[in-house]
Structures are given as C-alpha cells and as structure tokens.
Scaffold this motif. Structure first.
Motif, mmCIF file in Angstrom:
data_model
loop_
_atom_site.group_PDB
_atom_site.id
_atom_site.type_symbol
_atom_site.label_atom_id
_atom_site.label_comp_id
_atom_site.label_asym_id
_atom_site.label_seq_id
_atom_site.Cartn_x
_atom_site.Cartn_y
_atom_site.Cartn_z
ATOM 1 N N SER A 75 0.811 -1.215 0.000
ATOM 2 C CA SER A 75 0.000 0.000 0.000
ATOM 3 C C SER A 75 0.844 1.266 0.000
ATOM 4 C CB SER A 75 -0.902 0.000 1.237
ATOM 5 O OG SER A 75 -0.096 -0.003 2.407
ATOM 6 N N ASP A 76 0.154 2.370 -0.276
ATOM 7 C CA ASP A 76 0.791 3.676 -0.258
ATOM 8 C C ASP A 76 -0.228 4.684 0.262
ATOM 9 O OD1 ASP A 76 2.890 5.394 -0.594
ATOM 10 O OD2 ASP A 76 3.265 4.869 -2.682
ATOM 11 N N GLY A 77 0.246 5.915 0.490
ATOM 12 C CA GLY A 77 -0.662 7.003 0.851
ATOM 13 C C GLY A 77 -1.417 6.755 2.145
ATOM 14 N N HIS A 80 -1.645 3.163 3.508
ATOM 15 C CA HIS A 80 -0.410 2.753 4.180
ATOM 16 C C HIS A 80 -0.377 3.312 5.610
ATOM 17 C CE1 HIS A 80 3.842 1.447 4.159
ATOM 18 N NE2 HIS A 80 4.071 2.540 4.870
ATOM 19 N N ASP A 95 11.808 6.143 6.968
ATOM 20 C CA ASP A 95 11.698 6.541 5.558
ATOM 21 C C ASP A 95 12.827 5.990 4.698
ATOM 22 O OD1 ASP A 95 9.392 7.857 6.072
ATOM 23 O OD2 ASP A 95 10.319 9.828 6.330
ATOM 24 N N PRO A 98 12.541 1.322 3.821
ATOM 25 C CA PRO A 98 11.156 0.871 3.613
ATOM 26 C C PRO A 98 10.947 -0.594 3.964
ATOM 27 C CG PRO A 98 12.292 1.200 1.515
ATOM 28 C CD PRO A 98 13.187 1.753 2.562
ATOM 29 N N ASN A 326 -5.465 2.308 -1.670
ATOM 30 C CA ASN A 326 -4.274 2.559 -2.488
ATOM 31 C C ASN A 326 -3.342 1.357 -2.353
ATOM 32 O OD1 ASN A 326 -1.722 3.300 -3.424
ATOM 33 N ND2 ASN A 326 -1.946 5.440 -2.815
ATOM 34 N N THR A 328 -1.097 0.517 -4.852
ATOM 35 C CA THR A 328 -0.303 0.729 -6.076
ATOM 36 C C THR A 328 1.063 0.055 -6.024
ATOM 37 O OG1 THR A 328 0.359 2.848 -5.109
ATOM 38 C CG2 THR A 328 -1.409 2.890 -6.736
ATOM 39 N N ARG A 329 1.516 -0.336 -4.828
ATOM 40 C CA ARG A 329 2.816 -1.008 -4.767
ATOM 41 C C ARG A 329 2.654 -2.513 -4.987
ATOM 42 N NH1 ARG A 329 4.694 1.826 0.712
ATOM 43 N NH2 ARG A 329 6.681 0.745 0.510
#
Length: 403
Positions: A75-77, A80, A95, A98, A326, A328-329
């Motif tokens: 996930s992202d955003g 996440h 950061d 990851p 989200n 997207t990963r």
C-alpha cells in the motif's frame, strides 16, 4: 505426540497483501520493540472483539499482524498510514528503510523457530486471478521476507478454487483447520492466506489419572462441570494487587509458555478487559516468583472465526476495504481493494500440552501467596515466546465447555 492442537488461519479474501523491501542496516529498532508493539495491537484488537460479545475469544496477533505487514508493503498514501497506525507500528517505520518492518518480522520468526527446533509453522500464500499482474518488486519481497507461495488460480471456476485453497490450508495446519472457505465472490482478484500452527508439550505434563469433573463458575448464576486437570509442583506465579488478578506461568518445551491471568473471586473480568496492556504483560513476567503450588486447570477446546473486515475499521483501518484503497505497490492495475479478512483459530489444551494448532509496581511477598491456583472461573491466557516476549496467541475463556 502431544494431543494439544493449536492452529491459526488468516485469510485476506479479495486482494490482498504485502510489498516493498530491500537490504538495509537495522537501526535501533529491535525484534523486542516489534513484540511490544504487536502486544499492544493484540490488546486493542482483543478489546474490539470483546465489545461485540461476552463469549470465548481466541486469535493469533502474530498471524494477523504478519498478514497486514504484507498489505503495508502493498500500500501507499492514506491506506499505508492507516495500516501502520492500526498495527501500532508507526514508531518503527523509517523513511530511508522501507523494508525495515518486514525484515523485523522475518528476524522475529527466525528467532522464534530457532531454525526449526520449535514446532511453529507459519505459512503465507497469495492466490491470484490468472493474467492478474503483480509488480515484480512486491513478488520478490513476498518471497524474501515471508517465503510466500504465489499461485495463479482460475477464480471463474469457484468450486475448484475453493477446494484447492481449503486443501492448501488443511495441509499447512496439519489437518487442524478445515473448510476455511465456503464461498468466494466471483469478482475476487486476489486472496491472501496466512496460517500459523503451534503444537506444544508441557514441560510438566498433568497426570490424566488425576483429572476429574469439577465446577466452573461462568457467573453467579451459571455453573458448568468441566474436566479439571491437577498438578502439584513448583510454578512461577505472581499477584497483581491493583488489577485484582493472579498470574500463573505454564511452560511448554522449547521456550514457549502459556500465561494464565485469573481475576480474583468477585472481580469482574470486564474490568480487567480494559486494563490489560503490553506493558502490564511484561510487568507480570518480570515479577513472577517460583513457589510450590497446587494447580487446577480446565481442559478446553476452542475454534473461533472472525470477519476482521468488520472489526478493523474500528481501529482506524478503513480505506483498504473501500474503493479509495491505495494498493499501487502491489499492482499497476487500479481499483483494487480488500473485500474480506477472515481469521480462524483452533486450540486444544489437555494434560500433555497445547496444540493450536505506566507500569504499576507490585510488591510481592512470596509466603503470602495462596498455595492453590484454581482456574474455576472466567480467565485470560497468552501463549508467548519467552526470549522475544512475542505474543503468538491470546484468548479469553468464559465457558470451557463451549467450542
């Protein structure tokens, strides 16, 4: 062979999990930090489940958080961030690294299993629709950190797919968890399954010849007869006076123990519900003292299933189950969300062992402790790995006669 069985299964049913990780130096975060964070996540989740009913509860915090760590990688955003917060892992995310959290989970698993000498099998599998494209990075990370099987299935042939997945789960849990899935939505694209199976033998088994029927007081009005096991020996115990409860440690072989938390007579277990925490748990372990004790412990079996997609939004995980997810990963394909998260846990406790499948300082005067520990009313239990304090399973027994 011990008869006790404990098996755990976790299913992310429509679209599901895990994503990006690379080599990196571990910062100061350790697997002990991860264990403590996971413990508080477990207590929070327990309280949510508990708020729905006053029945028996049993689940695997480790299985659930491992599964959602894969989703964290996928996930992202906002999605996440919500998963991170829901799992109580915000402080461990870096950061510049990851892959840190998945790496910690991998190290934790290696530490617990001691390279295979302990019977704790954890399995992860991703079943995806044929022609569905998963990003290579995500696929690699699933393999690297979770040794996950990724299998393409034909979700159009629902019956065959259900049979195939149920067989996989049955195999991974040595036959303890069967018929995990009874139906699937034909729009499903991805299904994530996490299984955990533990089989433990008591260091000091109970003698079956001494087990006899005894009363268990569910509440002031309901009493059931249960097979009560008996053992006289030296045990580690302590008393949490402010909480109004006693603690008993029942060790398995291979560095795993069950911690029983027994509310005092007249203390409502729902009050203790609100007070248990990771820090309190560590405090109990620290204060244990070994004394000669007569222990009376009921045999019990439990099989519990949870639809976590109905519970997790209560702890802030909402977007992953909605059209705004989200992921997207995980894939370039848009419109992915997690439709279902099913978790099933099975435990059996008998004479030979278990198969399953701000800190308050407490003054303890050993000689003032009662010499008997009789578990004849609702109690809590925690199965944990001693070296890391990792919580593998936790539960609440209100009625030991109910599966």
């Amino acid at each position: 062979m011990p008869k006790l069985k404990m098996a755990f299964i976790f299913i992310l049913t429509y679209l599901c999990f895990l994503a990006p990780v690379h080599q990196a130096q571990l910062p100061n975060a350790s697997i002990s930090d991860l264990s403590l964070k996971n413990m508080d996540f477990a207590m929070n989740l327990y309280r949510r489940i508990s708020s729905y009913h006053d029945k028996n509860i049993f689940f695997s915090p480790l299985s659930i958080s491992t599964s959602f760590t894969t989703l964290l990688m996928a996930s992202d955003g906002v999605t996440h961030e919500e998963i991170l917060k829901g799992l109580n892992l915000e402080q461990l995310e870096a950061d510049d690294q990851p892959e840190l959290i998945p790496k910690l989970f991998k190290l934790l698993h290696e530490n617990i299993t001691q390279n295979g000498s302990l019977k704790l099998d954890q399995g992860m599998a991703l079943f995806m629709r044929q022609h569905f494209e998963v990003k290579k990075t995500f696929e690699d990370q699933m393999k690297t950190f979770f040794d996950a099987d990724i299998k393409a299935v034909d979700f159009a042939d629902i019956e065959r797919t259900i049979s195939f997945i149920n067989e996989y789960i049955k195999d991974k849990t040595e036959g303890k968890v069967t018929e995990m899935i009874s139906n699937l939505n034909d729009a499903i694209q991805l299904l994530l399954v996490n299984t955990i199976f533990f089989q433990g033998t008591w260091q000091m088994p109970f003698n079956p010849n001494l087990t006899q029927s005894a009363p268990f007081y569910i509440d002031n009005y309901n009493i059931v007869q249960v097979p009560m096991m008996f053992k006289e020996d030296k045990f580690y115990t302590m008393q949490d006076v402010p909480l109004g409860a006693r603690v008993l440690k029942l060790p398995y072989q291979e560095g795993i123990s069950m911690l029983v938390l027994l509310p005092n007579k007249g203390t409502d277990y729902t009050v203790i519900d609100e007070e248990i925490s990771g820090q309190k748990f560590l405090n109990w372990i620290k204060k244990l003292q070994k004394i000669k004790l007569e222990v009376n412990m009921p045999k019990f079996k439990m099989e519990q299933s949870y639809s976590l997609h109905k519970i997790l939004p209560d702890i802030g995980m909402t977007s992953i189950f909605s059209v705004s997810a989200n992921l997207t990963r995980l894939s370039k394909d848009g419109g992915l969300k997690v439709s279902e998260v099913l978790h099933k846990a099975v435990i059996e406790v008998d004479e030979t062992g278990t198969t399953a499948a701000a800190a308050t300082t407490v003054g303890i005067i050993p000689y003032s402790l009662p010499r008997t520990f009789t578990v004849n009313r609702p109690f809590f239990f925690f199965i944990y790995h001693e070296d890391t304090n990792c919580l593998l399973f936790m539960g609440r027994v209100i009625d030991p006669t109910k599966n």
